[in-house]
Design an enzyme around this catalytic site. Structure first.
Site, short mmCIF file in Angstrom:
data_model
loop_
_atom_site.label_atom_id
_atom_site.label_comp_id
_atom_site.label_asym_id
_atom_site.label_seq_id
_atom_site.Cartn_x
_atom_site.Cartn_y
_atom_site.Cartn_z
NE ARG A 256 -49.61 97.57 -50.49
CZ ARG A 256 -48.94 96.89 -49.57
NH1 ARG A 256 -48.57 95.63 -49.84
NH2 ARG A 256 -48.62 97.43 -48.42
CD GLU A 285 -55.31 93.12 -50.36
OE1 GLU A 285 -55.12 93.48 -49.18
OE2 GLU A 285 -54.40 92.68 -51.10
CG HIS A 304 -52.24 91.77 -47.81
ND1 HIS A 304 -52.57 92.94 -48.45
CD2 HIS A 304 -50.93 91.88 -47.51
CE1 HIS A 304 -51.50 93.72 -48.53
NE2 HIS A 304 -50.49 93.10 -47.96
CB ALA A 307 -45.80 90.18 -45.07
#
Length: 343
Positions: A256, A285, A304, A307
């Site tokens: 984070r 963000e 981001h 993942a």
């Protein structure tokens, strides 16, 4: 159990096949379509009519368990919790779902009544590969390579770094950090990791307490930050830590963004203290257009997205099915949120 975030019929069938005791309720017409794997909020252009919104709220208000936060919104979760006294379990799509629960600003009795679980561990493999990607990009001087290619400049040769000759510090040895450690160790990297317990971790040659972070960074070539965003981790990687590290080190951030003091990072990039940074997460963000991080050639920005992987939805569904069994059997559930630290 009610689907309050997008999920395919195939995955619902998979969950029910693994735990046939559950009644998995959904109305696909009330859920936004997914645009890609891991798109848990769904298409932002999706809109419910007033009648559809009432139907959706009635559905989530009838659940004992929710697959996802309603519309992935903390405020919608708060409304549901207060309208549904029978709600006992909420599973979040995010690995860091504790932050969403905290943002819902629930009362203590509500937090005690409901079990909250996260999808932690599901994203470990793609994030571990992103960590390797960032560390290799720093070692192999990616900014210089890109600059010279743009300028069509063939210069004298120069030495590139070898990960197998480096010491890398992992700030965070949870599910993500442990996978990173194994991959780095396989490449011959000397892995140092932060740990409060001091318990051995596969692939980690040295363990240091987080309180000793300033001393731990002095002789490392790279730092990977994979901690969740909590009050305890906010700005843990601060100016003091960044300045204590070896000049020109590589920084990878994929937990984070609040764990790193962003203004201090910008200063450390500006004078070369940080030689390269691969950043997937940020304090706020989306990253503001005026942030100097955008224009710094020593920075690689990903929105981001590190993942996301085609297997994500299936892995979350499998985790949910396992926890459904534990929920029904009264067994301890995986990835339960600490509703004090929200981690």
């Amino acid at each position: 159990m009610v689907a309050s975030t997008p999920i395919s019929e195939d995955l619902i069938e998979r969950i029910v096949a693994r735990e046939p005791r559950i009644d998995f309720i959904r109305d696909q017409s009330l859920l936004p379509p997914q645009r890609f794997a891991g798109d848990h909020a769904g298409d932002p252009a999706f809109r419910r009519t007033a009648d559809q919104q009432r139907q959706f709220e009635q559905l989530v208000d009838s659940a004992q368990a929710l697959y996802g936060l309603p519309d992935e919104q903390p405020a919608a979760l708060r409304r549901t919790v207060r309208s549904n006294p029978n709600l006992l379990w909420v599973h979040t799509m995010a690995a860091g779902g504790g932050g969403q629960i905290k943002a819902a600003e629930l009362e203590e009795d509500e937090l005690n009544r409901i079990t909250f679980t996260t999808s932690a561990g599901v994203h470990a493999e793609p994030l571990a590969e992103y960590a390797l990607f960032g560390l290799l990009a720093g070692a192999k001087t990616l900014p210089r390579l890109l600059r010279q290619q743009r300028e069509r400049k063939w210069t004298d040769r120069w030495e590139m770094g070898l990960l197998s000759q480096q010491r890398i510090l992992l700030v965070g040895l949870g599910g993500i950090g442990r996978v990173i450690a194994r991959k780095l160790a396989a490449l011959g990297v000397t892995v140092v990791g932060t740990s409060r317990s001091g318990e051995p971790v596969e692939g980690v040659a040295e363990l240091v307490h987080p309180d000793d972070l300033v001393d731990a960074v002095r002789d490392v070539d790279g730092i990977v930050v994979s901690l969740p965003g909590t009050a305890a981790t906010e700005n843990m990687v601060n100016a003091k830590v960044l300045r204590a590290a070896k000049p020109g080190f590589t920084l990878v951030s994929l937990g984070r963004g609040t764990v790193i003091d962003e203004p201090a990072l910008i200063d450390a990039l500006r004078d070369g203290q940080v030689g390269f940074a691969a950043l997937d997460v940020f304090a706020a963000e989306p990253l503001a257009p005026e942030s100097p991080l955008w224009s710094d050639e020593k920075v690689l920005i990903s929105p981001h997205t590190a993942a996301l992987n085609s297997a994500e939805d299936r892995l979350i569904a499998d985790l949910f099915a396992e926890n459904a069994t534990r929920f029904l059997d009264g067994s301890p559930m995986r990835n339960r949120v600490d509703t004090v630290e929200f981690y």
